[in-house]
Design a protein around this motif. Structure first.
Motif, mmCIF file in Angstrom:
data_model
loop_
_atom_site.group_PDB
_atom_site.id
_atom_site.type_symbol
_atom_site.label_atom_id
_atom_site.label_comp_id
_atom_site.label_asym_id
_atom_site.label_seq_id
_atom_site.Cartn_x
_atom_site.Cartn_y
_atom_site.Cartn_z
ATOM 1 N N ASN A 289 45.376 33.817 52.033
ATOM 2 C CA ASN A 289 46.469 32.957 52.270
ATOM 3 C C ASN A 289 45.831 31.613 52.478
ATOM 4 O O ASN A 289 47.193 31.036 52.621
ATOM 5 C CB ASN A 289 47.877 33.027 53.223
ATOM 6 C CG ASN A 289 48.329 34.912 53.051
ATOM 7 O OD1 ASN A 289 48.736 35.090 52.185
ATOM 8 N ND2 ASN A 289 48.142 36.098 54.091
ATOM 9 N N GLN A 290 44.975 31.215 52.535
ATOM 10 C CA GLN A 290 44.271 29.852 52.860
ATOM 11 C C GLN A 290 45.216 29.275 53.999
ATOM 12 O O GLN A 290 45.294 28.148 53.738
ATOM 13 C CB GLN A 290 44.716 28.654 51.764
ATOM 14 C CG GLN A 290 43.713 29.662 50.134
ATOM 15 C CD GLN A 290 42.290 29.160 50.359
ATOM 16 O OE1 GLN A 290 42.209 28.231 51.016
ATOM 17 N NE2 GLN A 290 41.499 30.171 50.742
ATOM 18 N N GLN A 291 44.831 29.370 55.046
ATOM 19 C CA GLN A 291 45.497 29.578 56.691
ATOM 20 C C GLN A 291 44.724 29.714 57.238
ATOM 21 O O GLN A 291 44.218 30.853 57.553
ATOM 22 C CB GLN A 291 46.898 29.597 56.561
ATOM 23 C CG GLN A 291 46.989 31.613 56.861
ATOM 24 C CD GLN A 291 48.734 31.347 57.041
ATOM 25 O OE1 GLN A 291 49.549 30.981 56.994
ATOM 26 N NE2 GLN A 291 48.907 32.846 57.925
ATOM 27 N N ILE A 292 44.846 29.546 58.393
ATOM 28 C CA ILE A 292 44.383 29.035 60.218
ATOM 29 C C ILE A 292 45.544 29.455 60.726
ATOM 30 O O ILE A 292 46.257 28.927 60.719
ATOM 31 C CB ILE A 292 43.159 28.788 60.073
ATOM 32 C CG1 ILE A 292 43.487 27.483 60.852
ATOM 33 C CG2 ILE A 292 42.032 28.652 59.753
ATOM 34 C CD1 ILE A 292 43.352 26.231 61.975
ATOM 35 N N SER A 293 45.578 30.739 61.697
ATOM 36 C CA SER A 293 46.268 30.930 62.628
ATOM 37 C C SER A 293 45.959 30.305 64.021
ATOM 38 O O SER A 293 44.057 31.597 64.224
ATOM 39 C CB SER A 293 46.684 32.523 62.276
ATOM 40 O OG SER A 293 47.567 32.086 61.187
ATOM 41 N N LEU A 294 46.248 29.875 64.982
ATOM 42 C CA LEU A 294 45.864 29.536 66.286
ATOM 43 C C LEU A 294 46.566 29.987 67.371
ATOM 44 O O LEU A 294 47.878 30.492 67.117
ATOM 45 C CB LEU A 294 45.740 28.183 66.845
ATOM 46 C CG LEU A 294 45.129 27.367 65.931
ATOM 47 C CD1 LEU A 294 45.305 25.698 66.304
ATOM 48 C CD2 LEU A 294 42.772 27.450 66.108
ATOM 49 N N SER A 295 45.640 31.249 68.179
ATOM 50 C CA SER A 295 46.878 32.344 69.002
ATOM 51 C C SER A 295 46.098 31.774 70.679
ATOM 52 O O SER A 295 44.563 31.472 70.755
ATOM 53 C CB SER A 295 46.934 33.249 69.091
ATOM 54 O OG SER A 295 45.631 33.650 68.636
ATOM 55 N N ALA A 296 47.585 32.091 71.641
ATOM 56 C CA ALA A 296 46.325 32.121 73.401
ATOM 57 C C ALA A 296 47.033 32.873 73.445
ATOM 58 O O ALA A 296 48.311 33.053 73.261
ATOM 59 C CB ALA A 296 46.665 31.123 73.519
ATOM 60 N N ASP A 297 46.866 34.221 74.520
ATOM 61 C CA ASP A 297 47.766 35.074 74.814
ATOM 62 C C ASP A 297 46.774 35.928 76.608
ATOM 63 O O ASP A 297 45.417 35.617 77.055
ATOM 64 C CB ASP A 297 47.116 36.335 74.370
ATOM 65 C CG ASP A 297 48.571 37.506 74.723
ATOM 66 O OD1 ASP A 297 49.055 37.817 75.466
ATOM 67 O OD2 ASP A 297 47.915 38.871 74.017
ATOM 68 N N VAL A 298 47.835 35.303 77.367
ATOM 69 C CA VAL A 298 47.825 35.062 78.823
ATOM 70 C C VAL A 298 48.348 36.432 79.766
ATOM 71 O O VAL A 298 49.894 36.171 79.221
ATOM 72 C CB VAL A 298 47.680 34.125 79.297
ATOM 73 C CG1 VAL A 298 47.697 33.824 81.176
ATOM 74 C CG2 VAL A 298 46.694 33.030 78.800
ATOM 75 N N ALA A 299 47.822 37.097 80.373
ATOM 76 C CA ALA A 299 48.283 38.442 80.493
ATOM 77 C C ALA A 299 49.637 37.489 81.671
ATOM 78 O O ALA A 299 48.733 37.430 82.940
ATOM 79 C CB ALA A 299 47.636 39.235 81.355
ATOM 80 N N ASP A 300 50.542 38.531 81.807
ATOM 81 C CA ASP A 300 51.535 38.025 82.715
ATOM 82 C C ASP A 300 52.101 36.668 82.137
ATOM 83 O O ASP A 300 52.278 36.226 83.644
ATOM 84 C CB ASP A 300 50.837 38.312 84.357
ATOM 85 C CG ASP A 300 50.476 39.738 84.416
ATOM 86 O OD1 ASP A 300 51.405 40.701 83.601
ATOM 87 O OD2 ASP A 300 49.595 40.547 85.248
#
Length: 371
Positions: A289-300
């Motif tokens: 799809n010619q894209q990048i995804s940025l994510s951050a996941d912090v528990a609680d």
């Protein structure tokens, strides 16, 4: 000594030379600024700053005055002409249109002399200094890594190369230009980051059409940078600088090109959540799809995810992670519209380069993700 000058130029000179006055001097005179005619000097035995001011000398002489007190007085005075006169008791009288002040100083004879450097001068384009200063962000701040606490300057036969690393990331700026004053071979020296920052300030303040080159006098121990009569003197950092060219990969399996501002904005927003944890941002590379995804996941705490278009040349790696602070800091040193991320495996060094503009390489080690 008696001299006449203007408060505006004196304020600027005092502010700059004061950068070389130690906060906790091990000798009282090091808390002072040396005034020798129209020349001001601050020196902490490691870094010295010498500034020239405009004015008229009516009586030759010199004195040292407490940097903080003298600067505060001059800073509060209105712009205009002032006279500074000293007597045999090392008392300076400062006279302006608004009043008169007296400060007790110390004899200039007690002030340590700035080191002299022998050798042929090397001319460095002033703009090259400003470009090289983009590496300052990457220098180490840990005193235990002393040789890394500065910018490594390599002068070759065809270019100037500036490098800085803190052991986790690396930046290299190369400025193509045939150096004047060096005949054969390479010359290398590591300049303390604090000193190089003052060289950058000197160039920003005094660079002009007439002052296009900074003159460098150096040996294995110390360096003097001079522009328009202003000087920054410093001791070189001791120790062998890391062989950083060996850290830069020569080939890449994937290249991702994207808009720098969009990328930086997405990172800064995602970083708000990442800062609540280990400041790690995960980057998913979607070749289809010619894209990048940025994510951050912090528990609680929560999570964040953003996607943006990119030009992606290959499928792998599909996912990698970064220390978001390091990546943001590196992108802020680049001012081009687009940047490229040069990738190999998810655990291999990532190279970030601007498209166009100065020749800059920013290396960052990915964060290993636990599956």
């Amino acid at each position: 000594m008696k001299l006449i000058t203007n408060t505006k130029g004196l304020k600027e000179a005092l502010e700059w030379t004061g950068k070389a006055v130690p906060a906790r001097p091990n000798h009282p005179i090091l808390a002072n600024i040396l005034i020798n005619g129209l020349s001001l000097t601050g020196f902490d035995l490691s870094i010295g700053i010498n500034a020239k001011i405009e004015g008229e000398i009516e009586e030759e002489g010199s004195i040292t005055l407490p940097s903080k007190l003298f600067s505060e007085i001059i800073k509060k005075l209105p712009n205009g002409q002032i006279t500074i006169e000293t007597d045999e008791e090392a008392i300076a009288t400062i006279t302006s249109d608004s009043g008169k002040y007296q400060i007790r100083g110390l004899s200039a004879g007690e002030y340590p002399g700035l080191p002299a450097v022998e050798g042929e001068p090397i001319l460095i384009p002033a703009q090259a200094i400003l470009d090289g200063a983009k590496c300052l962000e990457f220098a180490s701040t840990e005193e235990t890594k002393q040789v890394l606490c500065g910018i490594h300057l390599k002068i070759g036969t065809e270019d100037f190369e500036f490098a800085a690393t803190d052991g986790h990331r690396l930046a290299v700026v190369t400025v193509p230009d045939e150096p004047e004053g060096i005949e054969t071979g390479d010359f290398e020296i590591t300049i303390p980051a604090r000193a190089f920052r003052e060289v950058e300030r000197m160039v920003e303040n005094y660079k002009s059409e007439e002052n296009q080159f900074v003159t460098l006098y150096c040996d294995k121990v110390q360096a003097v940078f001079e522009l328009a009569g202003q000087r920054v003197i410093c001791r070189a950092l001791e120790g062998a600088y890391p062989a950083y060219p060996q850290l830069l990969p020569k080939q890449f399996s994937n290249i991702v090109t994207l808009d720098r501002r969009s990328f930086l904005g997405a990172l800064e927003r995602t970083a708000v959540l990442a800062a609540q944890g280990k400041e790690t941002v995960v980057c998913e590379v979607d070749h289809l799809n010619q894209q990048i995804s940025l994510s951050a996941d912090v528990a609680d705490v929560g999570n964040a995810k953003e996607s943006l278009p990119a030009q992606i040349s290959a499928e792998d790696p599909k996912e990698l992670a970064f220390n978001v602070k390091y990546l943001i800091a590196g992108l802020k040193q680049i001012d081009t519209t687009e940047v490229s991320l040069h990738l190999n495996q998810a655990t291999s060094p990532v190279i970030v380069t601007p498209l166009g503009g100065i020749k800059m390489v920013f290396l960052l080690m990915p964060v290993q993700l636990r599956k």
